[in-house]
Design an enzyme around this catalytic site. Structure first.
Site, mmCIF file in Angstrom:
data_model
loop_
_atom_site.group_PDB
_atom_site.id
_atom_site.type_symbol
_atom_site.label_atom_id
_atom_site.label_comp_id
_atom_site.label_asym_id
_atom_site.label_seq_id
_atom_site.Cartn_x
_atom_site.Cartn_y
_atom_site.Cartn_z
ATOM 1 N NE ARG A 108 101.722 75.964 123.728
ATOM 2 C CZ ARG A 108 100.645 75.711 124.469
ATOM 3 N NH1 ARG A 108 99.440 76.008 124.011
ATOM 4 N NH2 ARG A 108 100.770 75.193 125.663
ATOM 5 C CG HIS A 135 102.948 70.719 127.691
ATOM 6 N ND1 HIS A 135 103.603 71.904 127.925
ATOM 7 C CD2 HIS A 135 101.618 71.011 127.739
ATOM 8 C CE1 HIS A 135 102.708 72.863 128.105
ATOM 9 N NE2 HIS A 135 101.505 72.353 127.992
ATOM 10 C CD GLN A 138 99.691 70.729 131.936
ATOM 11 O OE1 GLN A 138 99.489 71.763 131.317
ATOM 12 N NE2 GLN A 138 99.076 70.468 133.079
ATOM 13 C CG ASP A 230 95.909 66.236 126.230
ATOM 14 O OD1 ASP A 230 95.112 67.196 126.198
ATOM 15 O OD2 ASP A 230 97.002 66.246 125.634
ATOM 16 C CB CYS A 270 97.226 69.293 130.202
ATOM 17 S SG CYS A 270 96.502 68.729 128.655
ATOM 18 N NE ARG A 298 101.804 74.811 132.613
ATOM 19 C CZ ARG A 298 101.457 74.986 131.323
ATOM 20 N NH1 ARG A 298 100.308 74.507 130.875
ATOM 21 N NH2 ARG A 298 102.272 75.593 130.478
HETATM 22 N N1 NVA Z 1 98.039 67.529 123.604
HETATM 23 C C1 NVA Z 1 97.492 68.869 123.546
HETATM 24 C C2 NVA Z 1 97.856 69.630 124.771
HETATM 25 C C3 NVA Z 1 97.357 71.042 124.838
HETATM 26 C C4 NVA Z 1 97.817 71.772 126.075
HETATM 27 C C5 NVA Z 1 97.989 69.574 122.273
HETATM 28 O O1 NVA Z 1 99.171 69.425 121.948
HETATM 29 O O2 NVA Z 1 97.189 70.235 121.627
HETATM 30 N N1 CP Z 2 97.747 73.116 129.284
HETATM 31 C C1 CP Z 2 98.167 74.082 128.438
HETATM 32 O O1 CP Z 2 99.317 74.142 128.017
HETATM 33 O O2 CP Z 2 97.199 74.987 128.121
HETATM 34 P P1 CP Z 2 97.298 76.122 127.003
HETATM 35 O O3 CP Z 2 97.265 75.421 125.652
HETATM 36 O O4 CP Z 2 96.068 76.958 127.221
HETATM 37 O O5 CP Z 2 98.566 76.887 127.186
#
Ligand code: NVA
Ligand code: CP
Length: 317
Positions: A108, A135, A138, A230, A270, A298
């Site tokens: 990540r 992502h 997701q 989101d 998500c 997931r």
């Molecule tokens: N768009 C959000 C998704 C988190 C799962 C982010 O990147 O923070």
């Molecule tokens: N939706 C998602 O990726 O959640 P987290 O940020 O908790 O991993």
């Protein structure tokens, strides 16, 4: 379906064919059934997954770790701040070294290029667990949920309301590959990446689905089967959060907006949700909301990805 994904990376679903995506979804469905009926599925006995996190996570971290345990393997949580990366060791060298210890790497990251570099220099599969661009894990769980609940993906009207971000990109890419009618509604200036819009249009032309970009949330959600949103400020955009709260206010998914959707529309997110910002409690807690099933999926979708990429199942079920 006879499609082998052994040894592949999963950086962005645009790199996958519709058949390959379906192989993952079908494998996920089977693994979910096996888990529910208590059938062991230790398809990755003794295998290991390194999980590098530059950003926080609840779902991705826990679902990947549990997935590896269910598959008979082991996952290592590696906070990027605790690795020598923080002291200047390169991504390339980190990828080379980790490849000597583990069977796959999930990461990540902020910059999508970091996950691309990991994949370039690693000799094991690399899975994108969220970047600023996409992502994919997701979106796999999202379309698994839509398939489960609506019985199909083709022709389902999936409307994303909010920021044209990483989650929106993956939803657009996978949806248009699988023949959904994807609509995205964002404020002016917050549209998805131009390249992703082009991909979505091309994918839709090939799959028989459609893609539309709008700036009017009411028009967008008309007769929607799915309304998806989101957060307005993603991880790394905290400094813009206040300004974004003002700009995105008309894009809040609330009782008034969802009235324009089909009566049996599904609300998806998500997660994590900023309740009272992009979605109100009365929507996310309503019977139309499937966010907990979506979060659960997931686990199943990622088990399928791991089993397929690491060779635990050969060609899907
Ligand atoms: N768009 C959000 C998704 C988190 C799962 C982010 O990147 O923070
Ligand atoms: N939706 C998602 O990726 O959640 P987290 O940020 O908790 O991993």
């Amino acid at each position: 379906m006879v499609v082998s994904l052994k040894g592949r990376d999963l950086l962005c679903l645009q790199d996958y064919t519709p058949e390959e995506i379906w192989t993952i979804l079908e494998t996920a469905k089977m693994l979910k059934i096996w888990q529910k009926i208590g059938k062991p599925h230790r398809l990755l006995e003794g295998k290991t997954l390194a999980m590098i996190f530059q950003k926080p996570s609840t779902r991705t971290r826990v679902s990947f770790e549990v997935a590896m345990a269910h598959l008979g393997g082991h996952a290592l949580y590696l906070n990027a701040q605790d690795l020598q990366l923080r002291r200047g060791e390169t991504i390339a060298d980190t990828a080379r070294v980790l490849s000597r210890y583990v069977d796959a790497i999930m990461a990540r990251v902020y910059d999508h290029k970091d996950v691309e570099d990991l994949a370039k220099y690693a000799s094991v599969p690399v899975i994108n667990g969220l970047s600023d661009f996409s992502h994919p894990c997701q979106a796999l769980a999202d379309y698994m949920t839509i398939w489960e609940k609506k019985g199909t993906i083709k022709g389902v009207k999936v409307v994303y309301v909010g920021d044209g971000n990483n989650v929106a990109h993956s939803l657009m890419i996978a949806g248009t590959k699988l023949g959904a009618d994807v609509v995205v509604a964002t404020p002016e200036g917050y549209e998805p990446d131009e390249k992703v819009i082009k991909w979505a249009e091309q994918n839709a032309a090939e799959s028989g689905g459609s893609f539309e970009l709008l700036h009017d949330p009411v028009k967008a959600v008309k007769d929607a089967d799915v309304i998806y949103t989101d957060v307005w400020a993603s991880m790394g955009q905290e400094a813009e959060a206040e300004e974004r709260r003002k700009i995105f206010r008309p894009f809040q998914v609330n009782k008034d907006l969802v009235k324009h959707a089909k009566p049996d529309y599904m609300f998806m997110h998500c997660l994590p949700a900023h309740r009272g910002e992009e979605v109100t409690d009365d929507v996310i807690d309503s019977p139309n909301s499937v966010v907990w099933d979506e979060a659960e999926n997931r686990l199943h979708a990622q088990k399928a990805v791991l089993a397929l990429l690491l060779g635990g199942v050969k060609t899907g079920f």
